[in-house]
Design a protein around this motif. Structure first.
Motif, PDB file in Angstrom:
ATOM      1  N   GLY A  73       2.183 -13.216 -10.831  1.00  0.00           N
ATOM      2  CA  GLY A  73       3.578 -12.792 -10.756  1.00  0.00           C
ATOM      3  C   GLY A  73       3.788 -11.456 -10.071  1.00  0.00           C
ATOM      4  N   TRP A  74       2.820 -10.546 -10.215  1.00  0.00           N
ATOM      5  CA  TRP A  74       2.991  -9.210  -9.628  1.00  0.00           C
ATOM      6  C   TRP A  74       3.110  -9.269  -8.110  1.00  0.00           C
ATOM      7  N   THR A  75       2.514 -10.303  -7.480  1.00  0.00           N
ATOM      8  CA  THR A  75       2.568 -10.394  -6.021  1.00  0.00           C
ATOM      9  C   THR A  75       3.936 -10.810  -5.502  1.00  0.00           C
ATOM     10  N   VAL A  76       4.750 -11.411  -6.378  1.00  0.00           N
ATOM     11  CA  VAL A  76       6.112 -11.822  -5.987  1.00  0.00           C
ATOM     12  C   VAL A  76       7.126 -11.270  -6.993  1.00  0.00           C
ATOM     13  N   ALA A  77       6.786 -10.141  -7.602  1.00  0.00           N
ATOM     14  CA  ALA A  77       7.633  -9.569  -8.653  1.00  0.00           C
ATOM     15  C   ALA A  77       9.036  -9.259  -8.155  1.00  0.00           C
ATOM     16  N   ASP A  78       9.155  -8.835  -6.886  1.00  0.00           N
ATOM     17  CA  ASP A  78      10.485  -8.532  -6.350  1.00  0.00           C
ATOM     18  C   ASP A  78      11.362  -9.766  -6.319  1.00  0.00           C
ATOM     19  N   LYS A  79      10.778 -10.928  -6.019  1.00  0.00           N
ATOM     20  CA  LYS A  79      11.534 -12.177  -5.980  1.00  0.00           C
ATOM     21  C   LYS A  79      11.926 -12.625  -7.393  1.00  0.00           C
ATOM     22  N   ILE A  80      11.017 -12.445  -8.340  1.00  0.00           N
ATOM     23  CA  ILE A  80      11.324 -12.805  -9.737  1.00  0.00           C
ATOM     24  C   ILE A  80      12.459 -11.936 -10.258  1.00  0.00           C
ATOM     25  N   ALA A  81      12.379 -10.634  -9.990  1.00  0.00           N
ATOM     26  CA  ALA A  81      13.413  -9.712 -10.445  1.00  0.00           C
ATOM     27  C   ALA A  81      14.749 -10.020  -9.795  1.00  0.00           C
ATOM     28  N   ALA A  82      14.751 -10.313  -8.487  1.00  0.00           N
ATOM     29  CA  ALA A  82      15.991 -10.606  -7.770  1.00  0.00           C
ATOM     30  C   ALA A  82      16.663 -11.864  -8.319  1.00  0.00           C
ATOM     31  N   ALA A  83      15.859 -12.817  -8.781  1.00  0.00           N
ATOM     32  CA  ALA A  83      16.407 -14.048  -9.340  1.00  0.00           C
ATOM     33  C   ALA A  83      16.879 -13.867 -10.781  1.00  0.00           C
ATOM     34  N   GLY A  84      16.540 -12.711 -11.388  1.00  0.00           N
ATOM     35  CA  GLY A  84      16.934 -12.463 -12.772  1.00  0.00           C
ATOM     36  C   GLY A  84      16.223 -13.358 -13.764  1.00  0.00           C
TER      37      GLY A  84
END
Length: 432
Positions: free
Chosen positions: A266-277
């Motif tokens: 998850g840390w490698t795409v954390a920005d995408k996870i956060a942006a999706a809420g």
């Protein structure tokens, strides 16, 4: 009948206990604020918190519990567990985790399988855990069924029934769908499309046409609640590319409420996870990958996701889901210690406690009732001998819905019964 079951579920989930309790002289971590309250007081009445602070008057009719300067926190909330649905892993009669040959998948509701007398509940409770999200596992389909939120108190086991749908993606999901990720996403797309068809016309679903779907009517009804956002989907997924593909489902189904479970990369795409809420249920991953879908595993995974703005709940590891849920405070302590490792990303003490309490409560839609020590909330409260995430600390008093729970389990009873230092005072139960 449906109304009767709803009323029964409400009765089970609603505590009814009349007592006033004042926990005094504590280091109160409300979790609603960053810093604990020194020499704080928590007042409980009729199963609810009525006041918290350093200058709180103790009601004349209150039973006083002296914390002795120890920490006072909300009860820990295990965001991923199988407590209550398995006693002995290898004994099928006691193991209701998955249905490997059932005709249904998404429609399976694990609530009837919960055994409130299973020994794992008391073992978990005496370590400070008061609530747990209980997950089914996928048996013969990518859909494991409908999980629940369990109270670890005595007599009121189910806090929320049919609280989420469990879906397995990644390597395990591909295997269940026929052997590839392509088949997996085809299966998911077909199931969601059928669920949408059911939602449009429940009475006519499955009649008058050759649907060509593998989805049964009961499963379609369960998944219709998922794509409408009525019920969140807990999706087990680890590889970064799989996570991105799961997040993309929200484009086709914008009301979909996703919760990622695992997210080893998850840390490698954390920005995408956060942006999706989208929140994440994550454990402290080992540095060495356990599979090809976790090649980027790191013990700084949780810290990096938190730094990116992802809401994370700390959950048990692997088989700990069944019997060792009580170990989640140790994981929280390990996260705090990450800052001492070169290149490690530290999680603050306050963030670690929030990941054990407030975050999982909010993730499962119970933030208004649980997770912090605030007036009006359910009185799940733990008094600790020391710092909750230190190995040497243990609960000295524990309350669930305002009712004090005994800090005993089958194991503590066996320890006390067969303590060799006290054998001369014990009755001889076995003479030969």
């Amino acid at each position: 009948m449906k109304r009767l079951l709803s009323l029964l579920a409400l009765t089970i989930a609603t505590p009814a206990f009349a007592e006033t309790i004042a926990i005094v002289n504590g280091k109160v971590a409300t979790i609603a604020r960053a810093e604990p309250i020194e020499n704080g007081t928590v007042v409980i009445r009729d199963g609810r918190i009525v006041s918290v602070g350093s200058n709180v008057a103790v009601p004349a009719d209150a039973r006083v519990v002296d914390a002795g300067g120890g920490w006072v926190t909300p009860g820990l909330f295990a965001g991923y567990s199988r407590v209550g649905i398995v006693e002995v892993d290898a004994v099928s009669g006691t193991n209701d985790i998955q249905a490997t040959s059932a005709p249904y998948a998404a429609a399976i509701d694990i609530a009837p399988a919960v055994n409130p007398l299973t020994t794992a509940i008391a073992v978990t409770r005496i370590e400070g855990v008061t609530r747990a999200a209980v997950m089914p596992d996928a048996g013969n389909d990518i859909f494991g069924g409908q999980g629940l939120v369990l109270s670890l108190g005595e007599g009121t086991p189910i806090t929320r029934q049919q609280a989420f749908q469990y879906i397995v993606m990644g390597e395990d999901g591909a295997r269940l769908a026929g052997g590839s990720r392509g088949a997996l996403f085809a299966r998911l797309a077909d199931a969601f499309a059928e669920a949408a068809a059911y939602a449009r016309n429940p009475a006519g679903y499955g009649y008058g046409r050759d649907r060509g779907s593998l989805l049964k009517r009961a499963d379609a009804a369960a998944l219709a609640k998922v794509i409408s956002g009525e019920v969140p989907a807990v999706v087990s997924v680890n590889r970064a590319s799989d996570i991105v593909n799961v997040l993309a489902l929200k484009k086709a189904y914008p009301r979909l409420r996703l919760i990622l479970a695992g997210a080893a990369e998850g840390w490698t795409v954390a920005d995408k996870i956060a942006a999706a809420g989208v929140p994440v249920l994550a454990s402290v991953a080992p540095n060495l990958p356990e599979s090809f879908e976790a090649l980027a595993a790191t013990q700084s995974n949780v810290g990096r996701m938190i730094r990116a703005g992802v809401k994370v709940a700390i959950v048990p590891i692997g088989r700990d889901l069944n019997h060792q849920v009580r170990l989640i405070p140790q994981q929280a302590g390990n996260l705090v210690a990450q800052g001492r490792i070169p290149g490690g990303v530290q999680v603050s003490h306050a963030e670690a406690l929030a990941a054990l309490t407030r975050n999982p409560a909010e993730i499962f839609g119970l933030g208004g009732e649980l997770g912090t020590l605030e007036p009006g909330k359910r009185a799940d409260v733990v008094v600790w001998s020391g710092d909750p995430i230190e190995l040497a600390s243990a609960p000295t008093a524990l309350f669930i819905d305002g009712r004090e729970m005994p800090l005993v389990s089958r194991q503590t009873k066996l320890r006390d019964r067969y303590n060799p230092l006290k054998q001369d005072t014990l009755p001889k139960q076995y003479s030969r």
